[in-house]
Design an enzyme around this catalytic site. Structure first.
Site, PDB file in Angstrom:
ATOM      1  N   ASP A  42      -6.952  31.570  19.798  1.00  0.00           N
ATOM      2  CA  ASP A  42      -6.930  30.363  18.888  1.00  0.00           C
ATOM      3  C   ASP A  42      -7.726  29.508  19.649  1.00  0.00           C
ATOM      4  O   ASP A  42      -7.415  28.804  20.881  1.00  0.00           O
ATOM      5  CB  ASP A  42      -5.767  30.076  18.874  1.00  0.00           C
ATOM      6  CG  ASP A  42      -5.276  28.762  17.966  1.00  0.00           C
ATOM      7  OD1 ASP A  42      -6.501  28.167  17.712  1.00  0.00           O
ATOM      8  OD2 ASP A  42      -4.294  28.241  17.914  1.00  0.00           O
ATOM      9  N   ALA A  64     -15.363  29.230  13.422  1.00  0.00           N
ATOM     10  CA  ALA A  64     -15.671  28.306  12.749  1.00  0.00           C
ATOM     11  C   ALA A  64     -14.765  28.033  11.346  1.00  0.00           C
ATOM     12  O   ALA A  64     -14.387  29.182  10.882  1.00  0.00           O
ATOM     13  CB  ALA A  64     -17.164  28.115  12.320  1.00  0.00           C
ATOM     14  N   TYR A 129     -16.755  19.256   5.890  1.00  0.00           N
ATOM     15  CA  TYR A 129     -17.230  20.159   6.957  1.00  0.00           C
ATOM     16  C   TYR A 129     -18.599  19.789   7.653  1.00  0.00           C
ATOM     17  O   TYR A 129     -18.305  20.248   8.727  1.00  0.00           O
ATOM     18  CB  TYR A 129     -17.845  21.432   5.821  1.00  0.00           C
ATOM     19  CG  TYR A 129     -18.705  22.605   6.688  1.00  0.00           C
ATOM     20  CD1 TYR A 129     -17.934  23.296   7.498  1.00  0.00           C
ATOM     21  CD2 TYR A 129     -19.857  22.711   6.279  1.00  0.00           C
ATOM     22  CE1 TYR A 129     -18.386  24.557   8.131  1.00  0.00           C
ATOM     23  CE2 TYR A 129     -20.466  23.874   7.060  1.00  0.00           C
ATOM     24  CZ  TYR A 129     -19.959  24.594   7.958  1.00  0.00           C
ATOM     25  OH  TYR A 129     -20.517  25.710   8.542  1.00  0.00           O
TER      26      TYR A 129
END
Length: 291
Positions: A42, A64, A129
């Site tokens: 993680d 990502a 994003y």
């Protein structure tokens, strides 16, 4: 780090499309590779990143949050991975003395240019994003002095859903397809991008920012027609449409063509023309029924 790739490499985001081709390419080049997917690492957990990076010479951060539209309504989730996660990997790489290669995107630009974006062109992301990826770039440069940022765009590969596989599927389901013809970019195979990343490592390229996209440029419409042609299908079944006819939560860049001058100045050979990557990809997937 040597030209033969003798050393230990860590690839984050190992369940993703790019890592699918990058991990075997690194191993073929002589690297001992640790490939960690989301369930194994993680990146939003700083302590996990420190433990994972320890003992590696090279780190390639492909982890990502790439759900572009979902990021518009949950920017915090995208920021956690694309910015905080990038910062954690960069800090851990710096502490471990590992060189970091961080993968970024064309979405950091505004998409309104008329000529290819250089690596030093001012960033001006227009989507959640893009903003989170721009923040990740900043974190990498600030926290790991020995790092590369490699921006890519219009990726497709055997390791995940992508535009090519979507076109092939729809070709078997519909008589005609409408594809936008007012967005320009550089379709890029993950195989070709993986090979470029290896060239940068082997050349011991100076730290900095590079653009990892195919040469040339096209539109999604022209790309779709090329996919049909290479698949033996009638390209006339692909019809042009506009971005305005397909409203989506996140704005798409109208122009995503990236300059490769920072590569040629090293010199490292950029990826070949975008059309050259289609046929090798098609050999790795099941083709649609002929109609």
């Amino acid at each position: 780090m040597t030209d033969t790739g003798a050393g230990r490499a860590l690839v984050t985001g190992a369940g993703g499309m790019l890592a699918h081709d990058l991990v075997p390419a690194l191993r073929a080049a002589g690297w001992v590779v640790t490939a960690l997917g989301r369930r194994d690492l993680d990146v939003t957990d700083a302590a996990q990143c420190v433990a994972a990076v320890e003992g590696h010479d090279l780190v390639v951060n492909t982890a990502a949050y790439t759900a572009v539209d979902a990021a518009e309504s949950d920017e915090a989730a995208a920021f956690a991975v694309n910015a905080v996660g990038a910062a954690n990997v960069a800090r851990a790489s710096s502490w471990a003395g590992a060189r970091l290669m961080h993968i970024s995107t064309d979405y950091v630009f505004d998409g309104v240019a008329r000529e290819p974006y250089g690596v030093d062109h001012p960033i001006a992301p227009r989507s959640a994003y893009g903003r989170t990826k721009a923040a990740g770039e900043w974190a990498v440069r600030a926290l790991c002095a020995d790092s590369w940022v490699v921006r890519t765009a219009w990726l497709y590969g055997a390791g995940g859903p992508n535009f090519v596989s979507t076109m092939l599927r729809l070709a078997g389901e519909r008589e005609t397809l409408s594809v936008v013809d007012d967005q320009r970019g550089q379709p890029t195979s993950t195989v070709d991008l993986a090979e470029l990343l290896l060239r940068l490592v082997a050349a011991e390229a100076p730290i900095g920012t590079y653009h990892g996209t195919s040469s040339g440029e096209t539109t999604w419409f022209r790309f779709a027609r090329a996919i049909f042609e290479e698949s033996g299908l009638d390209p006339e079944r692909v019809l042009p449409t506009t971005t305005g006819a397909h409203t989506r939560p996140a704005p798409r860049p109208a122009y995503s063509v990236l300059s490769h001058s920072s590569l040629t100045s090293i010199p490292v050979a950029p990826i070949a023309d975008w059309r050259d990557g289609i046929r090798p990809y098609l050999t790795s997937v099941t083709r649609p029924p002929q109609r």
